[in-house]
Design an enzyme around this catalytic site. Structure first.
Site, PDB file in Angstrom:
ATOM      1  N   GLY A 241      11.924  20.868  82.487  1.00  0.00           N
ATOM      2  CA  GLY A 241      11.281  21.080  81.195  1.00  0.00           C
ATOM      3  C   GLY A 241      11.776  22.369  80.574  1.00  0.00           C
ATOM      4  N   ARG A 244      10.041  28.118  78.978  1.00  0.00           N
ATOM      5  CA  ARG A 244       8.686  28.682  78.811  1.00  0.00           C
ATOM      6  C   ARG A 244       7.751  28.162  79.904  1.00  0.00           C
ATOM      7  NH1 ARG A 244       4.111  26.886  76.593  1.00  0.00           N
ATOM      8  NH2 ARG A 244       5.052  24.910  75.976  1.00  0.00           N
ATOM      9  N   CYS A 299      19.185  18.469  77.430  1.00  0.00           N
ATOM     10  CA  CYS A 299      19.256  19.866  77.862  1.00  0.00           C
ATOM     11  C   CYS A 299      20.694  20.376  77.820  1.00  0.00           C
ATOM     12  CB  CYS A 299      18.693  19.991  79.264  1.00  0.00           C
ATOM     13  SG  CYS A 299      19.450  18.840  80.423  1.00  0.00           S
ATOM     14  N   GLU A 398      16.941  27.054  71.873  1.00  0.00           N
ATOM     15  CA  GLU A 398      17.190  25.625  72.071  1.00  0.00           C
ATOM     16  C   GLU A 398      16.432  24.853  70.987  1.00  0.00           C
ATOM     17  OE1 GLU A 398      15.409  23.810  75.536  1.00  0.00           O
ATOM     18  OE2 GLU A 398      17.260  22.710  75.924  1.00  0.00           O
TER      19      GLU A 398
END
Ligand code: NAD
Length: 496
Positions: A241, A244, A299, A398
């Site tokens: 994921g 953060r 990603c 991102e």
């Protein structure tokens, strides 16, 4: 299948949103659910169980009981192999059903859900099944009076927390090595794409995986995800994921039982094009194709395109010419190559970055607008920004949408410095026909994977993961077993 038959199947679909714990579908302990809408056209797909701490407790207890009684963990590797092979075959047999669920849940084109997501998830499970009865333990080269066995043991209960961009593949990257090694798993899919996870668990049960070995608790990150991360009886977390939330995973481990945490996080991958490369059009086509695949929600998307200033104008024009081929269209049409972004929040995030790029002085040379608004879904045009500086937000953060930032470099050293000037280090690529340069630059790039003169190669046989804030640990390949096994040394005395 024709467009109208996919639409008809979608119209009558009533996906089961209940969780799967201890081999059975069930509601959450509180009975609470959340509505799941499709980003394709905003339709309501159904109510999904909103798993919370009590549900995670139950799933972990079931996984622990299964682990301790050895119904899976102590089966011979060859027996685990057979079940997992059947699991993989079951996934393939359900290709159309799973692909439709994935497309409606998170918006990707049905052609790729069918041709990429389902087969890649099945291949991953089958590959670890095949591997597990071929991996040997070790005997250390100690003296004659003792024998030191170095063996791998399953960790116990693995919590898998995954994102929404490749829901089945990300789950399979955890499930394959964790289950093959003999662990029990509690999977927490993203609240934005929960459906295929529960179907995967049902297919695994049908293949003979004992109840309790693979549980699925859907729900929100701050509820089910946090409860899993903090759980004192979870031995390892395989997380994919954002960076953060990856930080939180490490904090949860520190606040609880120091469980192992393997983070696979975000990226801002650099794609370096040198003027000596002999097929600039192929490079431009690959840059666009890799950037816009999966709506830019990858990603490893090469979102920082770095081009030598001598060829930059020409190269940007080529990329901008390729971009419209990825114009978003109906995800249920098998001709579509770009679908919907995952939800309205993501649409707003992406459009916010496009506005930020313009405000900071970058030049939008393709796309830049929302598309297909009348569909009720969430779509963004494939977008190219030229004249980006590496300190702008669209170069540093991102975006996770179809937005490409072009940054110009002066020479090789400048290119390497720009590429490495990022908090992330997931992937990179270098395009050069000069063999020394290609090797030199590949060595200097701080990234878990470096591509030379291509960006598309990928295989379950190679590790996938990042340097720096792109994470630790590696998914895929035999190295993934390191994450889900403990090394044990057993000393035996030998009386000579
Ligand atoms: P995310 O971090 O928001 O969520 C990922 C998962 O964590 C979801 O299941 C979510 O419910 C859960 N979660 C969220 N908040 C949590 C909390 N406070 N505690 C516990 N769990 C929580 O990421 P996302 O938006 O779902 O996915 C996109 C991100 O995933 C991007 O950053 C992308 O780069 C990254 N990604 C990385 C890889 C890789 O292999 N490196 C692969 C795919 C995606």
């Amino acid at each position: 299948m024709t467009l109208s038959s996919w639409h008809e199947r979608a119209r009558v679909l009533r996906p089961d949103g209940r969780m799967l714990v201890d081999g059975r579908r069930c509601a959450s302990a509180t009975g609470q659910t959340f509505d799941k809408r499709s980003p394709v056209d905003g339709r309501l797909l159904g109510a999904v169980a909103q798993g919370q701490a009590a549900d995670v407790d139950r799933a972990v207890a079931s996984a622990r009981a299964a682990f301790e009684d050895g119904r899976w963990s102590r089966q011979p590797p060859a027996a685990r192999k057979k079940v997992l092979q059947k699991f993989a075959e079951g996934l393939l047999a359900a290709t159309d059903e799973l692909a439709l669920l994935e497309t409606l849940d998170m918006g990707k084109p049905i052609r790729f859900a069918r041709s990429v997501d389902v087969p890649a998830a099945a291949r991953c499970i089958a590959w670890y099944a095949e591997a597990i009865d071929k991996v040997y333990d070790e005997i250390a080269p100690t003296g004659p009076s003792a024998l030191a066995l170095i063996t791998r043991e399953p960790m116990g209960v693995v919590g898998a927390i995954v994102p929404w961009n490749y829901p089945m593949i990300m789950a399979a990257w955890k499930l394959g090595p964790a289950l093959a090694a003999g662990n029990s798993v509690v999977l927490k899919p993203s609240e934005k794409s929960p459906y295929t996870a529960m179907r995967m668990a049902e297919i695994a049960l049908e293949a003979g995986l004992p109840p309790g070995v693979f549980n699925v608790v859907p729900g929100f990150g701050h509820e089910a995800g946090e409860a899993l991360g903090l759980h004192p009886d979870v031995d390892a977390i395989g997380f994919t994921g954002s960076t953060r939330v990856g930080r939180r995973m490490l904090a949860y481990a520190g606040q609880s039982n120091l469980k192992r945490v393997y983070n696979e996080l975000g990226g801002k991958s650099a794609f370096l094009v040198f003027p000596d490369f002999d097929d600039l059009d192929r490079a431009a086509e690959t840059a666009a194709g890799s950037m816009y695949f999966n709506q830019g929600e990858s990603c490893n998307a090469p979102s920082r395109l770095m081009v030598h200033e001598a060829i930059a104008d020409d190269f940007v024009a080529r990329v901008a010419r390729h971009a419209p081929a990825y114009a978003p269209a109906d995800p249920l049409d098998e001709a579509t190559v770009m679908g919907a972004v995952v939800d309205e929040g993501q649409l707003r995030t992406v459009m916010g970055y496009i506005a930020a790029g313009e405000e900071e002085g970058a030049r939008c040379v393709a796309g830049g607008r929302q598309a297909r608004a009348d569909s009720g879904g969430f779509y963004v045009e494939p977008t190219v920004f030229d004249q980006v500086r590496n300190d702008m937000r669209i170069a540093r953060e991102e975006i996770f949408g179809p937005v490409l930032s072009v940054i110009r470099f002066r020479d090789e050293a400048h290119a390497i410095a720009l590429a490495n000037d990022s908090a992330y280090g997931l992937q990179a690529s270098v395009w050069s026909s000069h063999i020394d340069r290609a090797h030199r630059v590949a060595r200097a790039l701080r990234a878990g994977t470096v591509h030379v003169n291509q960006y598309d190669e990928d295989d379950i046989t190679v590790p996938f993961g990042g340097y720096k804030q792109s994470g630790n640990g590696r998914d895929k390949s035999l190295h993934a077993f390191d994450k889900y096994t403990e090394l044990k040394t057993t000393w035996l005395r030998i009386n000579a």
